[in-house]
Motif scaffolding. Structure first.
Motif, short mmCIF file in Angstrom:
data_model
loop_
_atom_site.label_atom_id
_atom_site.label_comp_id
_atom_site.label_asym_id
_atom_site.label_seq_id
_atom_site.Cartn_x
_atom_site.Cartn_y
_atom_site.Cartn_z
N SER A 154 0.81 -1.21 0.00
CA SER A 154 0.00 0.00 0.00
C SER A 154 0.85 1.27 0.00
CB SER A 154 -0.95 0.01 1.20
OG SER A 154 -0.22 -0.01 2.42
N HIS A 155 2.11 1.15 0.36
CA HIS A 155 3.01 2.30 0.36
C HIS A 155 3.98 2.18 -0.82
CE1 HIS A 155 1.45 3.42 4.25
NE2 HIS A 155 1.63 2.17 4.65
N PRO A 156 4.50 3.32 -1.27
CA PRO A 156 5.36 3.29 -2.46
C PRO A 156 6.72 2.65 -2.20
CG PRO A 156 5.30 5.50 -1.53
CD PRO A 156 4.30 4.68 -0.76
N PRO A 157 7.37 2.20 -3.26
CA PRO A 157 8.75 1.68 -3.12
C PRO A 157 9.64 2.75 -2.50
CG PRO A 157 7.87 1.10 -5.26
CD PRO A 157 6.88 2.05 -4.63
N ASP A 158 10.61 2.32 -1.71
CA ASP A 158 11.53 3.25 -1.03
C ASP A 158 12.47 3.86 -2.05
OD1 ASP A 158 13.31 4.60 0.59
OD2 ASP A 158 13.50 2.96 2.04
N LYS A 159 12.36 5.16 -2.24
CA LYS A 159 13.17 5.86 -3.25
C LYS A 159 14.64 5.96 -2.85
CE LYS A 159 11.80 10.36 -1.42
NZ LYS A 159 11.02 11.56 -1.70
N TYR A 160 14.96 5.70 -1.60
CA TYR A 160 16.35 5.78 -1.16
C TYR A 160 17.08 4.44 -1.23
CZ TYR A 160 14.91 10.35 0.47
OH TYR A 160 14.42 11.62 0.53
N LYS A 161 16.37 3.37 -1.52
CA LYS A 161 17.00 2.05 -1.62
C LYS A 161 17.60 1.89 -3.01
CE LYS A 161 17.94 -2.28 -0.86
NZ LYS A 161 19.36 -2.45 -0.91
N ILE A 162 18.88 1.64 -3.04
CA ILE A 162 19.58 1.42 -4.31
C ILE A 162 19.15 0.07 -4.88
CG2 ILE A 162 21.86 1.12 -5.36
CD1 ILE A 162 22.96 2.89 -3.07
N ASP A 163 18.89 0.04 -6.20
CA ASP A 163 18.47 -1.19 -6.88
C ASP A 163 17.27 -1.85 -6.19
OD1 ASP A 163 20.51 -0.93 -8.80
OD2 ASP A 163 21.94 -1.96 -7.49
N ASN A 164 16.28 -1.04 -5.87
CA ASN A 164 15.09 -1.55 -5.20
C ASN A 164 14.30 -2.46 -6.15
OD1 ASN A 164 12.75 -1.96 -3.75
ND2 ASN A 164 12.49 0.17 -3.19
N ASP A 165 14.06 -3.67 -5.71
CA ASP A 165 13.29 -4.62 -6.52
C ASP A 165 11.79 -4.52 -6.24
OD1 ASP A 165 13.08 -5.71 -3.99
OD2 ASP A 165 14.00 -7.63 -4.51
N GLY A 166 11.37 -3.51 -5.48
CA GLY A 166 9.97 -3.30 -5.16
C GLY A 166 9.57 -3.86 -3.81
N THR A 167 10.45 -4.63 -3.18
CA THR A 167 10.12 -5.19 -1.87
C THR A 167 10.49 -4.24 -0.74
OG1 THR A 167 12.24 -6.35 -1.66
CG2 THR A 167 10.40 -7.56 -2.68
N TRP A 168 11.27 -3.23 -1.04
CA TRP A 168 11.65 -2.21 -0.05
C TRP A 168 10.68 -1.05 -0.20
CZ3 TRP A 168 16.00 -3.19 3.03
CH2 TRP A 168 16.78 -4.27 2.63
N ARG A 169 9.95 -0.74 0.86
CA ARG A 169 8.92 0.29 0.81
C ARG A 169 9.06 1.22 2.00
NH1 ARG A 169 4.75 -0.51 -3.16
NH2 ARG A 169 5.51 -2.25 -4.39
N ALA A 170 8.38 2.37 1.93
CA ALA A 170 8.46 3.33 3.02
C ALA A 170 7.22 4.21 3.05
CB ALA A 170 9.71 4.19 2.88
N PHE A 171 6.94 4.73 4.24
CA PHE A 171 5.86 5.70 4.40
C PHE A 171 6.28 6.71 5.45
CE2 PHE A 171 4.90 2.28 7.36
CZ PHE A 171 4.51 2.94 8.52
N GLU A 172 5.60 7.84 5.48
CA GLU A 172 5.90 8.89 6.44
C GLU A 172 4.69 9.18 7.30
OE1 GLU A 172 7.54 12.27 4.40
OE2 GLU A 172 9.16 11.07 3.56
N LYS A 173 4.95 9.42 8.58
CA LYS A 173 3.91 9.79 9.53
C LYS A 173 4.54 10.67 10.59
CE LYS A 173 -0.27 9.42 11.14
NZ LYS A 173 -1.38 10.00 10.42
N HIS A 174 3.92 11.83 10.85
CA HIS A 174 4.41 12.77 11.87
C HIS A 174 5.88 13.14 11.64
CE1 HIS A 174 0.73 12.30 14.13
NE2 HIS A 174 0.90 11.00 14.22
N HIS A 175 6.26 13.34 10.43
CA HIS A 175 7.63 13.71 10.05
C HIS A 175 8.66 12.61 10.31
CE1 HIS A 175 6.33 17.75 9.16
NE2 HIS A 175 5.74 17.80 10.35
N TYR A 176 8.19 11.38 10.41
CA TYR A 176 9.09 10.23 10.54
C TYR A 176 8.88 9.32 9.34
CZ TYR A 176 10.26 11.83 15.11
OH TYR A 176 10.72 12.62 16.13
N ARG A 177 9.98 8.81 8.83
CA ARG A 177 9.95 7.91 7.68
C ARG A 177 10.21 6.50 8.17
NH1 ARG A 177 10.23 8.28 2.29
NH2 ARG A 177 11.31 6.63 1.17
N ILE A 178 9.28 5.60 7.89
CA ILE A 178 9.38 4.22 8.31
C ILE A 178 9.64 3.38 7.06
CG2 ILE A 178 8.14 2.27 9.35
CD1 ILE A 178 7.10 5.85 10.08
N ALA A 179 10.78 2.72 7.03
CA ALA A 179 11.17 1.88 5.89
C ALA A 179 10.98 0.42 6.29
CB ALA A 179 12.61 2.13 5.51
#
Length: 101
Positions: free
Chosen positions: A53-78
């Motif tokens: 439900s959350h987008p792929p993590d844009k900071y993960k190098i060579d992300n195969d789509g299994t690395w995801r992240a979301f933000e809440k209250h100015h915190y990023r949860i990967a």
């Protein structure tokens, strides 16, 4: 056929990150600290039913789509979606420079 849900796994480092966030906020506002912690935990508990439900993590190098992240209250949860679990990788404030991983 019922699909078995993955379990959410927090390693000790990530638990410590959340504890430090809580303690930092609590110094100024115990109520806000509880809200931030509870909201983050609540969102991670929803991951087994909708892990993508959350987008792929844009900071993960060579992300195969299994690395995801979301933000809440100015915190990023990967997190990473694995076959039988969803592993919470890190929690950081969005103003911190992201680590390449």
């Amino acid at each position: 056929m019922v699909k078995e849900l993955r379990k959410v796994v927090w390693n000790e480092d990530v638990r410590q990150q959340l504890k430090e966030i809580y303690e930092y906020i609590k110094a100024g506002s115990p109520r806000s600290a509880n809200k931030v912690r509870n909201d983050i935990v609540s969102l991670t508990r929803k991951l087994p039913s909708q892990p993508e439900s959350h987008p792929p993590d844009k900071y993960k190098i060579d992300n195969d789509g299994t690395w995801r992240a979301f933000e809440k209250h100015h915190y990023r949860i990967a997190y990473r979606i694995k076959e039988k679990e969803i592993r919470i990788i890190r929690i950081r404030h969005t103003k911190m420079n992201p680590l390449q991983y």
